[in-house]
Design a protein around this motif. Structure first.
Motif, PDB file in Angstrom:
ATOM      1  N   THR A 199      30.747  16.295  16.710  1.00 36.71           N
ATOM      2  CA  THR A 199      31.540  15.121  17.046  1.00 36.71           C
ATOM      3  C   THR A 199      32.055  14.468  15.775  1.00 36.71           C
ATOM      4  O   THR A 199      31.408  14.529  14.724  1.00 36.71           O
ATOM      5  N   LEU A 200      33.222  13.858  15.859  1.00 30.14           N
ATOM      6  CA  LEU A 200      33.790  13.087  14.756  1.00 30.14           C
ATOM      7  C   LEU A 200      34.361  11.801  15.330  1.00 30.14           C
ATOM      8  O   LEU A 200      35.033  11.823  16.364  1.00 30.14           O
ATOM      9  N   ASN A 201      34.107  10.683  14.641  1.00 27.76           N
ATOM     10  CA  ASN A 201      34.518   9.383  15.163  1.00 27.76           C
ATOM     11  C   ASN A 201      35.077   8.511  14.040  1.00 27.76           C
ATOM     12  O   ASN A 201      34.696   8.650  12.874  1.00 27.76           O
ATOM     13  N   MET A 202      35.966   7.613  14.413  1.00 25.77           N
ATOM     14  CA  MET A 202      36.571   6.678  13.467  1.00 25.77           C
ATOM     15  C   MET A 202      36.647   5.303  14.116  1.00 25.77           C
ATOM     16  O   MET A 202      36.924   5.177  15.312  1.00 25.77           O
ATOM     17  N   VAL A 203      36.428   4.276  13.299  1.00 26.03           N
ATOM     18  CA  VAL A 203      36.564   2.910  13.772  1.00 26.03           C
ATOM     19  C   VAL A 203      37.120   2.070  12.637  1.00 26.03           C
ATOM     20  O   VAL A 203      36.718   2.230  11.482  1.00 26.03           O
ATOM     21  N   GLY A 204      38.084   1.191  12.943  1.00 27.48           N
ATOM     22  CA  GLY A 204      38.674   0.400  11.874  1.00 27.48           C
ATOM     23  C   GLY A 204      39.657  -0.630  12.380  1.00 27.48           C
ATOM     24  O   GLY A 204      39.743  -0.918  13.577  1.00 27.48           O
ATOM     25  N   LEU A 205      40.436  -1.171  11.425  1.00 31.14           N
ATOM     26  CA  LEU A 205      41.395  -2.229  11.713  1.00 31.14           C
ATOM     27  C   LEU A 205      42.775  -1.842  11.208  1.00 31.14           C
ATOM     28  O   LEU A 205      42.915  -1.112  10.223  1.00 31.14           O
ATOM     29  N   ARG A 206      43.787  -2.345  11.891  1.00 35.03           N
ATOM     30  CA  ARG A 206      45.180  -2.197  11.471  1.00 35.03           C
ATOM     31  C   ARG A 206      45.806  -3.575  11.320  1.00 35.03           C
ATOM     32  O   ARG A 206      45.642  -4.442  12.184  1.00 35.03           O
ATOM     33  N   ARG A 207      46.522  -3.788  10.224  1.00 31.22           N
ATOM     34  CA  ARG A 207      47.360  -4.971  10.053  1.00 31.22           C
ATOM     35  C   ARG A 207      48.798  -4.511  10.203  1.00 31.22           C
ATOM     36  O   ARG A 207      49.296  -3.703   9.409  1.00 31.22           O
ATOM     37  N   THR A 208      49.482  -5.000  11.251  1.00 35.47           N
ATOM     38  CA  THR A 208      50.794  -4.471  11.587  1.00 35.47           C
ATOM     39  C   THR A 208      51.875  -4.881  10.600  1.00 35.47           C
ATOM     40  O   THR A 208      52.890  -4.197  10.480  1.00 35.47           O
ATOM     41  N   ASP A 209      51.696  -5.974   9.877  1.00 32.44           N
ATOM     42  CA  ASP A 209      52.653  -6.381   8.853  1.00 32.44           C
ATOM     43  C   ASP A 209      51.964  -7.369   7.918  1.00 32.44           C
ATOM     44  O   ASP A 209      51.074  -8.124   8.336  1.00 32.44           O
ATOM     45  N   LEU A 210      52.372  -7.370   6.663  1.00 26.92           N
ATOM     46  CA  LEU A 210      51.755  -8.257   5.682  1.00 26.92           C
ATOM     47  C   LEU A 210      52.242  -9.692   5.808  1.00 26.92           C
ATOM     48  O   LEU A 210      51.613 -10.615   5.273  1.00 26.92           O
ATOM     49  N   SER A 211      53.356  -9.897   6.505  1.00 25.43           N
ATOM     50  CA  SER A 211      53.888 -11.250   6.668  1.00 25.43           C
ATOM     51  C   SER A 211      53.085 -12.020   7.708  1.00 25.43           C
ATOM     52  O   SER A 211      52.182 -11.482   8.359  1.00 25.43           O
ATOM     53  N   SER A 212      53.431 -13.275   7.890  1.00 23.50           N
ATOM     54  CA  SER A 212      52.739 -14.120   8.869  1.00 23.50           C
ATOM     55  C   SER A 212      52.980 -13.647  10.300  1.00 23.50           C
ATOM     56  O   SER A 212      52.246 -14.021  11.215  1.00 23.50           O
ATOM     57  N   LYS A 213      53.994 -12.819  10.510  1.00 26.10           N
ATOM     58  CA  LYS A 213      54.286 -12.297  11.847  1.00 26.10           C
ATOM     59  C   LYS A 213      53.353 -11.145  12.223  1.00 26.10           C
ATOM     60  O   LYS A 213      53.314 -10.740  13.378  1.00 26.10           O
ATOM     61  N   GLY A 214      52.646 -10.598  11.261  1.00 27.04           N
ATOM     62  CA  GLY A 214      51.754  -9.485  11.532  1.00 27.04           C
ATOM     63  C   GLY A 214      50.501  -9.920  12.260  1.00 27.04           C
ATOM     64  O   GLY A 214      50.163 -11.103  12.311  1.00 27.04           O
TER      65      GLY A 214
END
Length: 260
Positions: A168-183
């Motif tokens: 088995t292989l697994n991943m968990v994490g976070l995404r920031r959709t944009d560096l601006s305040s709209k992200g």
């Protein structure tokens, strides 16, 4: 692998039931876990297949100097488009790799075009040393020229080889959709179960889940097959279901791989 501290010879009935439930869940979730990791040297990292859609920068524990070129092709029924992701991966040190990727789609008014520019870095943790468990990290940054946006992903990766067949292989994490305040932030989860039928054929089930706060989640479930034609060429392909905006759509994908 044994489960310690659970005894079916208890005097209290509720403990018996609790033990039976735990054993049943454990057996279903981890097939053949009781077997040892056969044919895996104790002084090396375990070999675990790579997912098809959520690709790694070479496998965890890859050796310095490994070079790979591959392309992921997908037909996205949810958005009625074809996507291609050509990329090049290189391990510049044992356990550490870099990847350059050019996502391409056919949704622009001018036809097929480069949708983004992406670079990824990946590393393998050396502790603990194990012939069954391996873990590491991955970071990727992506620039979308049409929207003038920068997207960043940070992931923890961990894999386990139960025996010579199951892994088995697994991943968990976070995404920031944009560096601006709209992200905004999104949760990323990827889970894979693999069964190796032979050195040339592996079957897998990949689940991708993108968590979006206050918006519908996006989920992709895709069974797949991995075929190794020669020492340097391989093909992964599969068909599954994607859930977008609370609706279900078919999804097709294939990845052609060349290693050097």
């Amino acid at each position: 692998m044994r489960i310690k501290g659970i005894s079916v010879f208890t005097k209290k009935r509720y403990k018996v039931r609790k033990s039976a439930v735990i054993l049943a869940i454990f057996s279903l979730a981890m097939p053949a876990i009781s077997n040892s990791a056969e044919d895996v040297p104790s002084n090396s990292y375990p070999h675990i297949p790579e997912p098809m859609v959520f690709d790694l920068v070479r496998p965890l524990g890859a050796l310095k100097g490994e070079l790979e070129a591959n392309t992921l092709l997908q037909y996205d029924f949810a958005h009625d488009r074809t996507e291609a992701n050509p990329e090049v991966e290189y391990t510049f040190a044992d356990g550490y790799g870099i990847e350059f990727e050019l996502p391409i789609d056919n949704t622009s008014e001018e036809g097929t075009s480069i949708a983004a520019y992406k670079i990824s870095l990946q590393g393998t943790f050396n502790y603990p040393q194990s012939s069954q468990f391996i873990h590491g990290w991955q970071y990727s940054g992506e620039y979308f020229p049409d929207q003038n946006q920068y997207q960043n992903n940070a992931l923890y990766l961990f894999g386990y080889r139960f025996n010579k067949r199951w892994s088995t292989l697994n991943m968990v994490g976070l995404r920031r959709t944009d560096l601006s305040s709209k992200g905004h932030f999104e949760g990323l989860f990827n889970s894979n179960l693999f069964y190796t039928l032979s050195p040339r054929l592996t079957m897998g089930l990949e689940i991708n889940w993108k968590y979006k706060s206050n918006r519908p989640d996006q989920v992709l479930i895709i069974p797949q097959a991995h075929l190794k034609f020669t020492k340097h060429t391989a093909l992964q392909f599969g068909a599954g279901m994607q859930r977008v905006l609370n609706r279900n759509f078919a999804h097709l994908a294939a990845r052609l791989i060349f290693t050097f």
